[in-house]
Design an enzyme around this catalytic site. Structure first.
Site, PDB file in Angstrom:
ATOM      1  N   CYS A  39       0.848  -1.197   0.000  1.00  0.00           N
ATOM      2  CA  CYS A  39       0.000   0.000   0.000  1.00  0.00           C
ATOM      3  C   CYS A  39       0.888   1.254   0.000  1.00  0.00           C
ATOM      4  O   CYS A  39       2.003   1.244   0.513  1.00  0.00           O
ATOM      5  CB  CYS A  39      -0.891  -0.006   1.237  1.00  0.00           C
ATOM      6  SG  CYS A  39      -2.043   1.392   1.293  1.00  0.00           S
TER       7      CYS A  39
ATOM      8  N   ARG B  36       2.998   4.655   6.420  1.00  0.00           N
ATOM      9  CA  ARG B  36       3.424   3.887   7.592  1.00  0.00           C
ATOM     10  C   ARG B  36       3.896   2.477   7.240  1.00  0.00           C
ATOM     11  O   ARG B  36       4.332   1.728   8.110  1.00  0.00           O
ATOM     12  CB  ARG B  36       2.259   3.799   8.594  1.00  0.00           C
ATOM     13  CG  ARG B  36       1.802   5.148   9.100  1.00  0.00           C
ATOM     14  CD  ARG B  36       0.449   5.048   9.776  1.00  0.00           C
ATOM     15  NE  ARG B  36      -0.602   4.674   8.822  1.00  0.00           N
ATOM     16  CZ  ARG B  36      -1.886   4.525   9.148  1.00  0.00           C
ATOM     17  NH1 ARG B  36      -2.275   4.704  10.392  1.00  0.00           N
ATOM     18  NH2 ARG B  36      -2.769   4.202   8.224  1.00  0.00           N
TER      19      ARG B  36
HETATM   20 ZN    ZN Z   1      -3.420   1.051   3.005  1.00  0.00          ZN
END
Ligand code: ZN
Length: 211
Positions: A40, A44
């Site tokens: 993704c 983070r």
């Molecule tokens: Zn994500």
């Protein structure tokens, strides 16, 4: 902000001074990454930090919700990366890594109709998660568990969609590439791995312990 990033680059220059020769070798002789990592775009979830991988080790593709469309989907950017990594670079492993707390999956689980006018591309992208969303909703968990389930089903769906690409299917059948489903747990800062044999995701440390 940009200044601090450039300062960070200065730090990189000094920190990696001792690796200059190796980096030069990579520049001159080309890359030979050991895996295609599909993750993704979330800030983070940083593949190299999570795996301690160095330069030249991971061929990385990141997008909203680590989505892999099937071959018939209108977008070809994922397919282009898969073609190149598997067909040309011949990576032996493909990792699809989702993460708990994924905003993309959360949005796809809800009603995105009000967003359509303002964010048409994002909504079109999230529509692709529909099969995973349907599977997650069928299990009918409470909201937090449903969110986790959505993340897990999205990784499983991505692995299934990868097989729609000829280059992946052929290498898979020839035993030349292996597929892996991972989930990074933001809250526990641990990776969970899809256990195909028993179903579900288990702590990576457990997989390592069991060899
Ligand atoms: Zn994500």
């Amino acid at each position: 902000m940009t200044n601090s990033l450039l300062e960070g680059h200065g730090l990189f220059q000094s920190r990696f001074f001792h690796e200059r020769e190796y980096l030069q070798h990579l520049a001159n002789d080309g890359q030979r990454p050991s895996a295609l990592f599909i993750g993704c775009s979330d800030s983070r979830v940083v593949p190299e930090y999570l795996t301690s991988a160095g330069f030249g080790e991971l061929f990385v593709l990141r997008n909203i919700a680590n989505f892999v469309p099937n071959l018939a989907h209108v977008d070809s950017s994922v397919g282009a990366a898969v073609d190149y990594a598997v067909g040309s670079l011949e990576v032996p492993d493909i990792i699809v890594c989702g993460h708990y707390g994924c905003g993309g999956v959360k949005a796809a689980l809800g009603d995105i109709t009000p967003m359509r006018e303002k964010h048409p591309s994002l909504c079109e992208w999230l529509d692709g998660l529909a099969p995973a969303v349907r599977r997650a909703l069928k299990l009918g968990d409470e909201p937090d568990a449903l969110w986790r389930r959505g993340v897990e089903e999205n990784v499983i769906q991505a692995l299934e969609n990868l097989i729609t690409y000829d280059v992946v299917r052929e290498k898979l059948e020839a035993g030349k590439v292996h597929l892996h489903g991972w989930i990074y747990d933001l809250y526990q800062t641990r990776i969970r791995v899809l256990d195909v044999e028993h179903g579900g995701f288990v702590d990576a440390a457990e997989i390592q312990r069991n060899g």
